[in-house]
Design a protein around this motif. Structure first.
Motif, short mmCIF file in Angstrom:
data_model
loop_
_atom_site.label_atom_id
_atom_site.label_comp_id
_atom_site.label_asym_id
_atom_site.label_seq_id
_atom_site.Cartn_x
_atom_site.Cartn_y
_atom_site.Cartn_z
N SER A 103 47.04 1.79 67.97
CA SER A 103 47.27 0.86 66.87
C SER A 103 48.42 1.33 65.97
O SER A 103 49.24 0.52 65.54
CB SER A 103 46.00 0.68 66.04
OG SER A 103 45.01 0.03 66.82
N LEU B 187 53.23 -5.30 63.37
CA LEU B 187 51.91 -5.94 63.33
C LEU B 187 50.89 -5.00 63.97
O LEU B 187 51.22 -4.28 64.91
CB LEU B 187 51.92 -7.25 64.13
CG LEU B 187 52.81 -8.38 63.65
CD1 LEU B 187 52.86 -9.48 64.70
CD2 LEU B 187 52.30 -8.94 62.34
N THR B 188 49.66 -5.07 63.50
CA THR B 188 48.60 -4.36 64.20
C THR B 188 48.33 -5.11 65.50
O THR B 188 48.66 -6.31 65.62
CB THR B 188 47.31 -4.33 63.37
OG1 THR B 188 46.83 -5.67 63.21
CG2 THR B 188 47.52 -3.65 62.02
N LEU C 236 51.83 -0.79 65.58
CA LEU C 236 52.25 -1.24 64.25
C LEU C 236 53.67 -0.77 63.96
O LEU C 236 54.50 -1.55 63.48
CB LEU C 236 51.29 -0.72 63.18
CG LEU C 236 51.65 -1.03 61.73
CD1 LEU C 236 51.67 -2.53 61.48
CD2 LEU C 236 50.66 -0.34 60.79
N LYS D 3 45.60 -6.30 66.54
CA LYS D 3 44.74 -7.44 66.22
C LYS D 3 45.55 -8.61 65.65
O LYS D 3 45.38 -9.76 66.07
CB LYS D 3 43.66 -7.01 65.22
CG LYS D 3 42.69 -8.11 64.88
CD LYS D 3 41.64 -7.64 63.91
CE LYS D 3 40.72 -8.80 63.58
NZ LYS D 3 39.76 -8.46 62.55
N LYS D 4 46.44 -8.32 64.71
CA LYS D 4 47.29 -9.37 64.12
C LYS D 4 48.23 -9.95 65.17
O LYS D 4 48.49 -11.16 65.18
CB LYS D 4 48.09 -8.83 62.93
CG LYS D 4 47.25 -8.48 61.73
CD LYS D 4 46.77 -9.73 61.04
CE LYS D 4 46.02 -9.35 59.77
NZ LYS D 4 45.33 -10.48 59.18
N TYR D 5 48.75 -9.10 66.03
CA TYR D 5 49.64 -9.57 67.10
C TYR D 5 48.89 -10.56 68.00
O TYR D 5 49.41 -11.62 68.34
CB TYR D 5 50.14 -8.37 67.92
CG TYR D 5 51.17 -8.75 68.95
CD1 TYR D 5 52.52 -8.76 68.65
CD2 TYR D 5 50.78 -9.09 70.25
CE1 TYR D 5 53.46 -9.12 69.59
CE2 TYR D 5 51.72 -9.45 71.20
CZ TYR D 5 53.05 -9.45 70.87
OH TYR D 5 53.99 -9.82 71.81
N ARG D 6 47.67 -10.20 68.38
CA ARG D 6 46.87 -11.10 69.23
C ARG D 6 46.60 -12.41 68.50
O ARG D 6 46.72 -13.48 69.08
CB ARG D 6 45.57 -10.43 69.63
CG ARG D 6 44.66 -11.38 70.42
CD ARG D 6 43.46 -10.69 70.97
NE ARG D 6 43.78 -10.18 72.30
CZ ARG D 6 43.05 -9.30 72.94
NH1 ARG D 6 41.97 -8.79 72.39
NH2 ARG D 6 43.39 -8.91 74.15
N GLU D 7 46.23 -12.34 67.25
CA GLU D 7 45.97 -13.56 66.48
C GLU D 7 47.20 -14.47 66.44
O GLU D 7 47.08 -15.68 66.52
CB GLU D 7 45.53 -13.21 65.05
CG GLU D 7 44.14 -12.61 64.97
CD GLU D 7 43.80 -12.06 63.59
OE1 GLU D 7 44.66 -12.12 62.68
OE2 GLU D 7 42.68 -11.54 63.44
N LYS D 8 48.36 -13.86 66.30
CA LYS D 8 49.60 -14.63 66.18
C LYS D 8 50.09 -15.19 67.52
O LYS D 8 50.58 -16.31 67.59
CB LYS D 8 50.69 -13.75 65.57
CG LYS D 8 51.99 -14.47 65.29
CD LYS D 8 52.96 -13.60 64.53
CE LYS D 8 54.24 -14.36 64.24
NZ LYS D 8 55.18 -13.60 63.42
N TYR D 9 49.95 -14.41 68.59
CA TYR D 9 50.57 -14.79 69.86
C TYR D 9 49.62 -15.11 71.00
O TYR D 9 50.08 -15.44 72.09
CB TYR D 9 51.51 -13.67 70.33
CG TYR D 9 52.68 -13.46 69.40
CD1 TYR D 9 53.70 -14.40 69.31
CD2 TYR D 9 52.75 -12.32 68.60
CE1 TYR D 9 54.77 -14.21 68.46
CE2 TYR D 9 53.83 -12.12 67.75
CZ TYR D 9 54.83 -13.06 67.68
OH TYR D 9 55.88 -12.87 66.84
#
Length: 135
Positions: free
Chosen positions: A96, A105-106, A100, A108-114
């Motif tokens: 992580s 992006l973390t 980052l 988790k945030k990367y997955r949420e976004k893409y």
């Protein structure tokens, strides 16, 4: 495709190193492994890697693993721990932190976004990802 274009101007040992890295991407890879695989010394491989590829061997391997992990974050439901383990990062926390630093992006945030975005090729065969909602 980009790897093929990059390797066109590389020496045989570097091409062999890149092939080894991508065929063993989920394993822990060291300069010693690359040196043994190419029948060269570790110092020679380190120097040649920096000269021909422009980054250190460890930076290249880390970035290759991070790029591959982006695909799993986008196109799979594997947990962050599973992805970190799959690519032989020392821990999920280490993965992580590196992710980052590389992407801003973390994971988790990367997955949420893409998550679920499509993979499209351009006219120049350079692969890019675009979000379906942008089409």
């Amino acid at each position: 495709m980009q790897i093929i274009k990059q390797s066109a101007g590389l020496s045989r040992p570097m091409t062999e190193c890149l092939n080894y890295i991508y065929s063993h991407i989920k394993e822990r890879i060291t300069v010693k492994d690359l040196a043994e695989y190419t029948s060269n010394s570790a110092s020679y491989i380190s120097r040649l890697f920096k000269e021909e590829v422009g980054v250190s061997t460890s930076d290249y391997i880390r970035n290759a693993k991070l790029e591959a992990s982006k695909n799993l974050l986008r196109f799979s439901d594997y947990s962050l721990a599973d992805i970190a383990n799959y690519f032989s990062f020392t821990s999920q926390s280490h993965f992580s932190q590196l992710f980052l630093k590389e992407t801003g992006l973390t994971p988790k945030k990367y997955r949420e976004k893409y998550y679920g975005t499509q993979w499209k090729g351009t006219a120049n065969d350079i692969m890019t990802y675009t979000d379906e909602s942008q089409e």
